[in-house]
Design a protein around this motif. Sequence first.
Motif, PDB file in Angstrom:
ATOM      1  N   GLY A 144      38.572  38.863  40.767  1.00 16.05           N
ATOM      2  CA  GLY A 144      39.504  39.893  40.302  1.00 16.05           C
ATOM      3  C   GLY A 144      40.511  39.347  39.315  1.00 16.05           C
ATOM      4  N   ALA A 145      41.034  38.161  39.577  1.00 14.56           N
ATOM      5  CA  ALA A 145      41.996  37.551  38.653  1.00 14.56           C
ATOM      6  C   ALA A 145      41.336  37.228  37.322  1.00 14.56           C
ATOM      7  CB  ALA A 145      42.591  36.294  39.285  1.00 14.56           C
ATOM      8  N   ILE A 146      40.125  36.698  37.371  1.00 14.05           N
ATOM      9  CA  ILE A 146      39.418  36.346  36.128  1.00 14.05           C
ATOM     10  C   ILE A 146      39.140  37.590  35.297  1.00 14.05           C
ATOM     11  CG2 ILE A 146      37.222  35.494  35.210  1.00 14.05           C
ATOM     12  CD1 ILE A 146      37.247  33.465  37.576  1.00 14.05           C
ATOM     13  N   VAL A 147      38.669  38.658  35.936  1.00 14.23           N
ATOM     14  CA  VAL A 147      38.357  39.892  35.202  1.00 14.23           C
ATOM     15  C   VAL A 147      39.636  40.512  34.640  1.00 14.23           C
ATOM     16  CG1 VAL A 147      37.474  42.246  35.458  1.00 14.23           C
ATOM     17  CG2 VAL A 147      36.245  40.336  36.494  1.00 14.23           C
ATOM     18  N   THR A 148      40.726  40.473  35.410  1.00 15.26           N
ATOM     19  CA  THR A 148      41.989  41.046  34.951  1.00 15.26           C
ATOM     20  C   THR A 148      42.561  40.273  33.765  1.00 15.26           C
ATOM     21  OG1 THR A 148      42.435  41.652  37.244  1.00 15.26           O
ATOM     22  CG2 THR A 148      44.240  41.860  35.716  1.00 15.26           C
ATOM     23  N   VAL A 149      42.487  38.947  33.821  1.00 16.46           N
ATOM     24  CA  VAL A 149      42.992  38.111  32.730  1.00 16.46           C
ATOM     25  C   VAL A 149      42.207  38.369  31.444  1.00 16.46           C
ATOM     26  CG1 VAL A 149      43.125  35.701  31.927  1.00 16.46           C
ATOM     27  CG2 VAL A 149      43.975  36.316  34.170  1.00 16.46           C
ATOM     28  N   ASN A 150      40.930  38.697  31.579  1.00 13.20           N
ATOM     29  CA  ASN A 150      40.101  38.993  30.406  1.00 13.20           C
ATOM     30  C   ASN A 150      40.271  40.436  29.929  1.00 13.20           C
ATOM     31  OD1 ASN A 150      38.794  36.491  29.824  1.00 13.20           O
ATOM     32  ND2 ASN A 150      37.697  36.739  31.763  1.00 13.20           N
ATOM     33  N   GLU A 151      41.271  41.121  30.457  1.00 11.46           N
ATOM     34  CA  GLU A 151      41.690  42.462  30.021  1.00 11.46           C
ATOM     35  C   GLU A 151      40.606  43.528  30.124  1.00 11.46           C
ATOM     36  OE1 GLU A 151      43.469  41.993  26.163  1.00 11.46           O
ATOM     37  OE2 GLU A 151      45.040  40.691  26.939  1.00 11.46           O
ATOM     38  N   LEU A 152      39.773  43.407  31.176  1.00  6.56           N
ATOM     39  CA  LEU A 152      38.809  44.475  31.440  1.00  6.56           C
ATOM     40  C   LEU A 152      39.475  45.526  32.314  1.00  6.56           C
ATOM     41  CD1 LEU A 152      35.636  42.307  32.044  1.00  6.56           C
ATOM     42  CD2 LEU A 152      36.173  43.658  30.024  1.00  6.56           C
ATOM     43  N   SER A 153      38.829  46.658  32.487  1.00  2.63           N
ATOM     44  CA  SER A 153      39.395  47.755  33.269  1.00  2.63           C
ATOM     45  C   SER A 153      39.616  47.329  34.715  1.00  2.63           C
ATOM     46  CB  SER A 153      38.442  48.952  33.252  1.00  2.63           C
ATOM     47  OG  SER A 153      38.247  49.405  31.937  1.00  2.63           O
ATOM     48  N   LEU A 154      40.593  47.975  35.335  1.00  2.00           N
ATOM     49  CA  LEU A 154      40.922  47.650  36.723  1.00  2.00           C
ATOM     50  C   LEU A 154      39.766  47.995  37.659  1.00  2.00           C
ATOM     51  CD1 LEU A 154      43.226  46.431  38.311  1.00  2.00           C
ATOM     52  CD2 LEU A 154      44.097  48.733  38.702  1.00  2.00           C
ATOM     53  N   TRP A 155      39.055  49.094  37.365  1.00  2.00           N
ATOM     54  CA  TRP A 155      37.924  49.460  38.230  1.00  2.00           C
ATOM     55  C   TRP A 155      36.812  48.420  38.135  1.00  2.00           C
ATOM     56  CZ3 TRP A 155      32.923  50.327  36.750  1.00  2.00           C
ATOM     57  CH2 TRP A 155      32.677  50.509  35.390  1.00  2.00           C
ATOM     58  N   VAL A 156      36.622  47.793  36.978  1.00  2.09           N
ATOM     59  CA  VAL A 156      35.627  46.733  36.813  1.00  2.09           C
ATOM     60  C   VAL A 156      36.033  45.522  37.643  1.00  2.09           C
ATOM     61  CG1 VAL A 156      34.570  45.130  35.150  1.00  2.09           C
ATOM     62  CG2 VAL A 156      34.936  47.523  34.518  1.00  2.09           C
ATOM     63  N   ALA A 157      37.332  45.223  37.634  1.00  5.09           N
ATOM     64  CA  ALA A 157      37.827  44.087  38.416  1.00  5.09           C
ATOM     65  C   ALA A 157      37.565  44.301  39.908  1.00  5.09           C
ATOM     66  CB  ALA A 157      39.318  43.877  38.159  1.00  5.09           C
ATOM     67  N   TYR A 158      37.874  45.502  40.420  1.00  2.93           N
ATOM     68  CA  TYR A 158      37.649  45.780  41.837  1.00  2.93           C
ATOM     69  C   TYR A 158      36.159  45.801  42.179  1.00  2.93           C
ATOM     70  CZ  TYR A 158      42.499  46.671  43.006  1.00  2.93           C
ATOM     71  OH  TYR A 158      43.844  46.523  43.243  1.00  2.93           O
ATOM     72  N   ALA A 159      35.358  46.408  41.322  1.00  3.45           N
ATOM     73  CA  ALA A 159      33.922  46.479  41.590  1.00  3.45           C
ATOM     74  C   ALA A 159      33.289  45.090  41.566  1.00  3.45           C
ATOM     75  CB  ALA A 159      33.247  47.394  40.566  1.00  3.45           C
ATOM     76  N   ALA A 160      33.593  44.321  40.545  1.00  2.00           N
ATOM     77  CA  ALA A 160      33.026  42.967  40.446  1.00  2.00           C
ATOM     78  C   ALA A 160      33.499  42.092  41.600  1.00  2.00           C
ATOM     79  CB  ALA A 160      33.414  42.337  39.108  1.00  2.00           C
ATOM     80  N   SER A 161      34.778  42.204  41.944  1.00  2.00           N
ATOM     81  CA  SER A 161      35.323  41.420  43.053  1.00  2.00           C
ATOM     82  C   SER A 161      34.643  41.775  44.368  1.00  2.00           C
ATOM     83  CB  SER A 161      36.826  41.652  43.182  1.00  2.00           C
ATOM     84  OG  SER A 161      37.490  41.183  42.050  1.00  2.00           O
ATOM     85  N   ALA A 162      34.446  43.075  44.596  1.00  2.00           N
ATOM     86  CA  ALA A 162      33.814  43.509  45.844  1.00  2.00           C
ATOM     87  C   ALA A 162      32.376  43.019  45.937  1.00  2.00           C
ATOM     88  CB  ALA A 162      33.872  45.030  45.955  1.00  2.00           C
ATOM     89  N   VAL A 163      31.612  43.174  44.876  1.00  2.00           N
ATOM     90  CA  VAL A 163      30.207  42.773  44.886  1.00  2.00           C
ATOM     91  C   VAL A 163      30.077  41.254  45.072  1.00  2.00           C
ATOM     92  CG1 VAL A 163      28.122  42.600  43.465  1.00  2.00           C
ATOM     93  CG2 VAL A 163      29.383  44.751  43.574  1.00  2.00           C
ATOM     94  N   VAL A 164      30.790  40.492  44.255  1.00  2.00           N
ATOM     95  CA  VAL A 164      30.670  39.034  44.319  1.00  2.00           C
ATOM     96  C   VAL A 164      31.288  38.501  45.616  1.00  2.00           C
ATOM     97  CG1 VAL A 164      31.223  36.869  43.159  1.00  2.00           C
ATOM     98  CG2 VAL A 164      30.609  38.865  41.812  1.00  2.00           C
ATOM     99  N   GLY A 165      32.386  39.093  46.075  1.00  2.00           N
ATOM    100  CA  GLY A 165      33.012  38.671  47.336  1.00  2.00           C
ATOM    101  C   GLY A 165      32.106  38.896  48.529  1.00  2.00           C
ATOM    102  N   LEU A 166      31.467  40.068  48.584  1.00  2.00           N
ATOM    103  CA  LEU A 166      30.528  40.350  49.676  1.00  2.00           C
ATOM    104  C   LEU A 166      29.317  39.420  49.629  1.00  2.00           C
ATOM    105  CD1 LEU A 166      30.611  44.259  49.797  1.00  2.00           C
ATOM    106  CD2 LEU A 166      31.461  42.660  51.541  1.00  2.00           C
ATOM    107  N   LEU A 167      28.840  39.180  48.430  1.00  2.00           N
ATOM    108  CA  LEU A 167      27.713  38.260  48.267  1.00  2.00           C
ATOM    109  C   LEU A 167      28.094  36.849  48.739  1.00  2.00           C
ATOM    110  CD1 LEU A 167      24.807  37.910  47.248  1.00  2.00           C
ATOM    111  CD2 LEU A 167      25.771  37.373  45.011  1.00  2.00           C
ATOM    112  N   ALA A 168      29.278  36.388  48.367  1.00  2.00           N
ATOM    113  CA  ALA A 168      29.741  35.051  48.770  1.00  2.00           C
ATOM    114  C   ALA A 168      29.917  34.967  50.285  1.00  2.00           C
ATOM    115  CB  ALA A 168      31.047  34.715  48.061  1.00  2.00           C
ATOM    116  N   ALA A 169      30.481  36.009  50.885  1.00  2.00           N
ATOM    117  CA  ALA A 169      30.656  36.022  52.343  1.00  2.00           C
ATOM    118  C   ALA A 169      29.299  36.007  53.042  1.00  2.00           C
ATOM    119  CB  ALA A 169      31.466  37.247  52.767  1.00  2.00           C
ATOM    120  N   GLY A 170      28.342  36.749  52.511  1.00  2.00           N
ATOM    121  CA  GLY A 170      26.996  36.758  53.095  1.00  2.00           C
ATOM    122  C   GLY A 170      26.309  35.411  52.998  1.00  2.00           C
ATOM    123  N   VAL A 171      26.406  34.781  51.841  1.00  2.00           N
ATOM    124  CA  VAL A 171      25.803  33.458  51.664  1.00  2.00           C
ATOM    125  C   VAL A 171      26.485  32.435  52.570  1.00  2.00           C
ATOM    126  CG1 VAL A 171      25.500  31.563  50.010  1.00  2.00           C
ATOM    127  CG2 VAL A 171      24.955  33.902  49.344  1.00  2.00           C
TER     128      VAL A 171
END
Length: 156
Positions: free
Chosen positions: A48-75
């Motif tokens: 989320g911090a990386i996506v926000t710093v790159n000035e992408l939309s807030l919804w992209v930050a939340y979506a990317a964070s959720a997908v990658v975070g869930l994937l990381a927790a699963g792994v």
Amino acid sequence: MLVFVLIGAAGLVLLLLSLVVGELLDLGDGALSGTSLGVGAVVFGAVGAIVTVNELSLWVAYAASAVVGLLAAGVAQLMIRRLSATEDNANVSLVGVQGTAVTDITQAAGEVSLDAVSELERRLAWSLEPIAEGTRVVVLEHQPNSVRVGPYRPEA
């Protein structure tokens, strides 16, 4: 961005506590541990911090964070399950395994280095008869904390 930093920091605290103190959470009868939840939260915050710093939309930050975070927790949970299923605590008999006396061995004390693949460190040993340091030995009896050894006598 503050939300991502706070979630990431909370995940890091949970992760460190779980690693140092032991599992603090165990959700769904082992389906999700505190360690994997901490990993997921740290990754959520970082992405989320990386996506926000790159000035992408807030919804992209939340979506990317959720997908990658869930994937990381699963792994992480998958890796935790595999590591906990290893044979570290398996009852393996060492009777018959050869080794070398690394100290003089008496009825009260001694140490051996065994030739078994599972034996990476020295093991406490004792013997009914005195055995000199450097002598080849064979395990005659395996107890949880020590082994009883005797001198190795190859059959001719």
